[in-house]
Structures are given as structure tokens and as C-alpha cells.
Enzyme design. Sequence first.
Site, PDB file in Angstrom:
ATOM      1  N   SER A  98       0.826  -1.335   0.215  1.00 47.17           N
ATOM      2  CA  SER A  98      -0.669   0.129   0.210  1.00 47.17           C
ATOM      3  C   SER A  98       0.885   1.054   0.425  1.00 47.17           C
ATOM      4  O   SER A  98       1.411   1.627  -0.918  1.00 47.17           O
ATOM      5  CB  SER A  98      -0.928   0.085   1.369  1.00 47.17           C
ATOM      6  N   ASP A 213      -9.757  -5.626  -3.734  1.00 41.36           N
ATOM      7  CA  ASP A 213      -9.562  -4.335  -3.074  1.00 41.36           C
ATOM      8  C   ASP A 213     -10.524  -3.055  -3.562  1.00 41.36           C
ATOM      9  O   ASP A 213     -10.812  -2.475  -4.416  1.00 41.36           O
ATOM     10  CB  ASP A 213      -7.940  -3.870  -3.847  1.00 41.36           C
ATOM     11  N   HIS A 241      -7.441  -5.676   0.445  1.00 40.78           N
ATOM     12  CA  HIS A 241      -6.348  -4.990   0.489  1.00 40.78           C
ATOM     13  C   HIS A 241      -5.165  -5.564   1.090  1.00 40.78           C
ATOM     14  O   HIS A 241      -4.376  -4.727   1.746  1.00 40.78           O
ATOM     15  CB  HIS A 241      -6.873  -3.480   0.719  1.00 40.78           C
TER      16      HIS A 241
END
Length: 260
Positions: A98, A213, A241
Site C-alpha cells: 500500500s 481491493d 487490500h
Amino acid sequence: MGYFVNVEPGVNLYVEDINPGGRKTIVFLHGWPLSHKQFEYQFNVLPSMGYRCIGIDWRGFGMSDKPMNGYNFDRLADDIRTIVGVLQLHDFTLVGHSTGGSIAIRYLSRYNGYGVSKLVLIDAAAPIGFTAETADRLLNESLNDRPKMMRDVTETFFFQYISGPFSDWFFQLGMQAAGWSTAAIIVTLRDEQLYADLPKLSVPTLIVHGIHDKVIPFVQAQELNQKIRNSQLVPFQYSGHGLFWEEHEKFNQLLQQFIG
């Protein structure tokens, strides 16, 4: 073993160094607003297979110091460069999840890939992070009811079912961060972009992304794959995610194959 590395006067970052004698080194950069502990299900397995695993808590998060400033991608990449120098790392694989993926990209761009032989991007917040609408909502929640924000983040993070105890553990990882650093990264994800960095990347790159996600859409992984030369994209069909946990066996195996 765990220790602290000084990255600037008064700022020390926590480093978890597992199996220092491993044959190959993997450096892990966590996502917002978590810590190196999110990679527990990698650290359980990879060191026993001969890898040295290094988890770094960015400034403001986890067990690292929490200064009031320094939460832009340049400064965060500079911190990583300092740690790489202090630990004398070379020929290592850099793994970023991320926002950690954003930091990894900026590190390679800013330092001409110093020491990195391969790059792994997990659900990377790149080339853009949050939309203005999402960022403004998260920022408001972060500054007024951060525990609720973190609980909401936890609920949207995963595609697969998570147990109550796991949710509580994940929640506490996020709450270990400072409120000001949590908010500052939201602003960075809103205001900074990485389009100019991508052409500078040249190391073999593995892009993995959950197709479900809800935080960073899968289409952004496809864009990264198009713009980063020498890259490959592997979709994770049963993840949101958090594929590092949701499909950790598949991810760990893929990581081993990619690194060799």
C-alpha cells in the site's frame, strides 16, 4: 532481533531483523496506518527457509519515534536510505504494501535503486493514493474519532472473513501510530503522485493486487504494470487490500519463486 536506527537528530526508527545470517535479504515496508507486525504471516515462514527478513516501522508508526514532521515521500524514502546504509544492505528485495509500496517506488526513483535487486509491490497506493473525497473523509475521521476510523478501515480492508480477535489485533496495530502521523500520511496520499517516478524503475518488479481491493482499486495495479518496465502482475482472486494475510500461502510461495 529488534533495534533502533537513528535517521536524523532525535528520530529513531524501529527495525525488526529476523535471521540476520540468511542467504538473501527481504526488506518489508508496511502500509498505512500499520507497522511491520502486519507481516507476521511472512515472518513465520520465510526466515525458516533461509531468508533474512527486515521489517521497518516508518517514522510516526509502530514502535518508531513519532516526530511532528517528515511525512512526505521524499523524507520517508530518505529514512529507508539511511537504514540501508547503516545496515550495509545490498542485493536485497524491497517489498512494499500500500503506502509502503509508494515509499518503495520513491526510494528506487530517488536513489537510483540503491542496493535493490528486486521490487515487490503489494496493493500499492500508486501512482496515486486516495482521491480528494476519500482523503478528506478519512482526515476528518482521523482528527475527530480515530478509533472509529481505524475500525472502519479494518472492516473494508479484507475480502475474506476475519475473526473478532484478528480484527482487534489489526485495530491495535493502527492505533499504535500517532494521530498526527496518521493524518499527515492521508494528506500525502491525497497530494503526492508517483507518475514521474515509474519510468526510473528498472529492477525486476512483481506486482500483486487483490481484485476485490476497496482501498486501492485493481485498475491501478494494471496501470503500474503498464508503466513499470520489466514488471509482471499477478492478480489475487480471493483478496481485498490484505493479500499478505488473506492468501498468505500463495503470496509466500510466489515471493520465494520470484526471489529465488
